[in-house]
Design a protein around this motif. Structure first.
Motif, PDB file in Angstrom:
ATOM      1  N   GLU A   1     -28.627  61.396 -81.630  1.00  0.00           N
ATOM      2  CA  GLU A   1     -27.901  60.163 -81.857  1.00  0.00           C
ATOM      3  C   GLU A   1     -27.960  59.711 -83.308  1.00  0.00           C
ATOM      4  O   GLU A   1     -28.990  59.808 -83.944  1.00  0.00           O
TER       5      GLU A   1
ATOM      6  N   HIS B   1     -25.257  60.686 -72.480  1.00  0.00           N
ATOM      7  CA  HIS B   1     -26.587  60.347 -72.992  1.00  0.00           C
ATOM      8  C   HIS B   1     -26.521  59.951 -74.467  1.00  0.00           C
ATOM      9  O   HIS B   1     -27.022  58.897 -74.868  1.00  0.00           O
ATOM     10  N   GLU B   2     -25.888  60.788 -75.270  1.00  0.00           N
ATOM     11  CA  GLU B   2     -25.871  60.505 -76.709  1.00  0.00           C
ATOM     12  C   GLU B   2     -25.046  59.268 -77.026  1.00  0.00           C
ATOM     13  O   GLU B   2     -25.392  58.492 -77.910  1.00  0.00           O
TER      14      GLU B   2
ATOM     15  N   HIS C   1     -26.943  56.156 -76.571  1.00  0.00           N
ATOM     16  CA  HIS C   1     -27.846  55.828 -77.686  1.00  0.00           C
ATOM     17  C   HIS C   1     -27.181  54.871 -78.681  1.00  0.00           C
ATOM     18  O   HIS C   1     -27.877  54.269 -79.497  1.00  0.00           O
TER      19      HIS C   1
ATOM     20  N   GLU D   1     -35.132  56.687 -75.760  1.00  0.00           N
ATOM     21  CA  GLU D   1     -34.899  57.818 -74.853  1.00  0.00           C
ATOM     22  C   GLU D   1     -34.916  57.388 -73.382  1.00  0.00           C
ATOM     23  O   GLU D   1     -34.095  57.829 -72.587  1.00  0.00           O
TER      24      GLU D   1
ATOM     25  N   TYR E   1     -38.642  60.137 -72.029  1.00  0.00           N
ATOM     26  CA  TYR E   1     -37.400  60.169 -71.254  1.00  0.00           C
ATOM     27  C   TYR E   1     -37.614  59.659 -69.832  1.00  0.00           C
ATOM     28  O   TYR E   1     -36.972  58.707 -69.406  1.00  0.00           O
TER      29      TYR E   1
HETATM   30 ZN   LIG Z   1     -31.765  60.866 -76.291  1.00  0.00          ZN
END
Ligand SMILES: [Zn+2]
Length: 646
Positions: free
Chosen positions: A370, A387-388, A391, A410, A469
């Motif tokens: 990210e 996911h990215e 961010h 995360e 995570y």
């Molecule tokens: Zn990540």
């Protein structure tokens, strides 16, 4: 982290409400930067020279006699701290016995030749026109100022520097496995952040980032054949073209072999760019004032090479056919903007409005990472794409220090990824199951360390990654168990509203959560973030007394929690029995209006057992189950349910 999933994307619109609570954030302050950089790239030898003018506002109450910069690329040299650490991890083990190292790094740094290493060299540095003394400590530049910077004042640094782009080892670099020429993250001398905890001159060993909020004005001169994707808005699209120009405009490129790209990025804390002569550039308007770009190369020769290095298991996923792989890969990139379009309305309703006018998905060839207004991706599967992008909320805008609070970017991004993917696939199963399972494995591995550990200083990559995570993701979902899901959702939106464009830390989040929920939650931070203690509750016994059924619950684990117990009866009806934890000073609102709920006096955290009762007879009961929602991360689920066979 990328998980492999087969996803079917469908669209429906959610209905979510939210009311805001007014709050201030007290005496909070943050530093400010304004970078103006001119970069001249020699693509033939992978080097560039740069001029950097840095305006720096010291908004702190402190006098600064030194400043520090990151020189990340100096990590990509044999014998560097990053090299040393990576090789040490190779001697350690993950559960299951595999070496603990990052397979992308391994011992590759040690093998770099002089034209493959990375470096950032300072040629001159002035503050307010006066030359300054400095020392390069590998990835950190330490500057001893001739005059200190007083509180509430501004100085200007002028720097000349030169750099060599390393062969890509991790995140940043050239000529990666996917053949992208330049993936330019951590590419410039970047001022370290100074906050209420002081300076953060974190030597780079491959973990993550923390930067000063500010504005970037970046001019990149590079061989004309290159296409660039970057943080920031292109200021001269009519000279550049390559899909940036307004449709129908004639592009007028200046004469010469090089092209100057001028980007401007307001209110960000980093700047990334990537360049390749073969980039395909697509863009789409997602909503008013938001254009999303994709940059990728789909050269079959390169993709074939990638297919060739896949493991046998991965090849089997494509029926051992390189063409299937190439097709699959291409179609993911071709569909990335469509995916973004499907996801955005849900994302913005759930997590807050994306505050910039641009975002770019850029093929960077090494996992996903990210950056503000952009991500570098390897492959464009829905999970890594979502996911990215998430961010952008959890780190891009809510810019927690990724080294000290890795779970806040995360974990939150992982949570959001799971949630958005289940929205897109309309999957009604528990979206966080894999995260809980991974956390349980970690908790039982003897490798777990508290989530408050500095990201660089976990003993194993395994414990760092799984903690940040999955235990971070569980933190958010489990918060919904404690406060109720709707309240948790309100907390997330209020957190975003209050802390966007700032640097929230764990306490800031907890304070927002406490205000919105009306509960005390410091105990949750203490146990979940600052310790590795675990949760285990059990149904101890059931018996009948005076025509009523009594159920004794026991706390076996060391972490105290509020407890939901669902009783099921022969006639198909259910009752929810809820025991708040004394430390909460609050009660979770009922979450399911279709089930009768009985609320008890709080369970003292010092007490091991608690007895609840129902007016129904024992022989009517078919089961008693602690937390049927599975949101409480109870490491021993087997003792949560007692079934009565009649
Ligand atoms: Zn990540």
């Amino acid at each position: 982290m990328i998980r492999k999933t087969g996803l079917c994307i469908v669209l429906f619109l959610p209905l979510l409400g939210f009311s805001q609570a007014a709050q201030s954030i007290g005496n909070y302050w943050q530093q400010k930067v304004k970078y103006a950089m001119d970069i001249d790239v020699d693509a033939s030898n992978n080097r560039f020279r740069g001029k950097q003018k840095l305006e720096y506002w010291n908004n702190s109450p402190d006098t600064l006699s030194r400043v520090y910069y990151h020189l990340y690329w100096n990590a990509f040299q044999p014998g560097s701290m990053m090299d040393e650490r990576s090789r040490r991890q190779g001697t350690m083990q993950k559960p299951g016995g595999a070496p603990d190292w990052d397979n992308r790094v391994k011992d590759r740094i040690q093998k770099l030749k002089s034209d493959e290493i990375g470096y950032q060299r300072i040629l001159s540095l002035k503050m307010n026109g006066r030359p300054q003394q400095y020392k390069v400590r590998e990835t950190i530049l330490e500057v001893q100022l001739d005059k200190p910077i007083p509180p509430k004042s501004k100085v200007v640094f002028d720097m000349d520097f030169e750099a060599q782009v390393p062969v890509q080892i991790r995140r940043s670099g050239r000529d990666n496995a996917e053949g992208v020429r330049f993936s330019m993250s951590q590419w410039y001398p970047k001022l370290c952040e100074y906050d209420e905890e002081g300076w953060h001159p974190t030597p780079y060993i491959a973990r993550e980032f923390y930067g000063v909020w500010g504005d970037y004005d970046v001019k990149i001169s590079i061989d004309k054949s290159y296409v660039i994707g970057a943080t920031g808005y292109l200021q001269n699209p009519a000279q550049v073209g390559y899909g940036y120009e307004t449709t129908g405009t004639a592009v007028k490129r200046p004469a010469g072999n090089k092209l100057l790209w001028h980007f401007n990025a307001p209110n960000v804390h980093d700047f990334v760019w990537a360049a390749d002569p073969e980039y395909v550039h697509n863009k789409v308007t997602l909503r008013d004032g938001l254009v999303v770009h994709a940059f990728y190369k789909i050269g079959p020769a390169q993709l074939k090479k990638q297919y060739d290095v896949l493991s046998a298991t991965r090849k089997a996923e494509y029926d051992n056919n390189a063409d299937n792989f190439i097709e699959h890969y291409k179609s993911q990139w071709e569909e990335v903007l469509e995916l973004a379009k499907l996801a955005l309305p849900y994302i913005e309703k759930t997590f807050g409005r994306y505050p910039y006018n641009q975002y770019s998905f850029i093929q960077g060839g090494d996992g996903g990472m990210e950056y503000p207004m952009a991500t570098l991706l390897k492959g464009a599967g829905p999970d890594v794409v979502v996911h990215e992008w998430m961010h952008s909320w959890y780190q891009g805008v809510l810019a927690n220090n990724e080294s000290i609070y890795p779970w806040m970017d995360e974990g939150f991004a992982d949570y959001a990824e799971n949630r958005v993917l289940s929205f897109l696939t309309r999957d009604t199963a528990f979206a966080y199951r894999a995260s809980y399972q991974a956390y349980y494995q970690l908790a039982k591995s003897n490798k777990e360390e508290p989530l408050s550990t500095h990201a660089d200083h976990f003993n194993t990559n395994y414990a760092h990654t799984t903690s940040a995570y999955t235990k971070g993701c569980v933190f958010v979902e489990q918060l919904g168990y404690i406060t109720g899901a709707q309240v948790r959702d309100n907390i997330l939106l209020e957190y975003y509203r209050l802390w966007k464009f700032r640097h929230p830390d764990a306490n800031d989040f907890i304070k927002v959560a406490e205000k919105v929920s009306g509960m005390k939650l410091d105990w949750y931070r203490e146990y979940w973030i600052n310790s590795i203690k675990t949760i285990d509750y059990s149904i101890d016994s059931l018996w009948e007394e005076n025509g009523k059924t009594k159920i004794r619950l026991a706390r076996i684990g060391q972490v105290p929690m509020p407890v939901d117990v669902q009783l099921s009866f022969k006639d198909g009806s259910k009752e929810m029995h809820y025991i708040p934890l004394d430390l909460m000073y609050g009660v979770k609102p009922a979450e399911d209006a279709t089930i009768t709920r009985k609320v008890y006096e709080p369970w003292h955290w010092t007490t091991q057992v608690y007895v609840i009762e129902t007016s129904r007879k024992l022989m009517e009961v078919t089961s008693a189950e602690i937390d049927p929602s599975f949101r409480m991360a109870d490491i021993e689920r087997k003792n949560n349910k007692l079934e009565l066979k009649w």
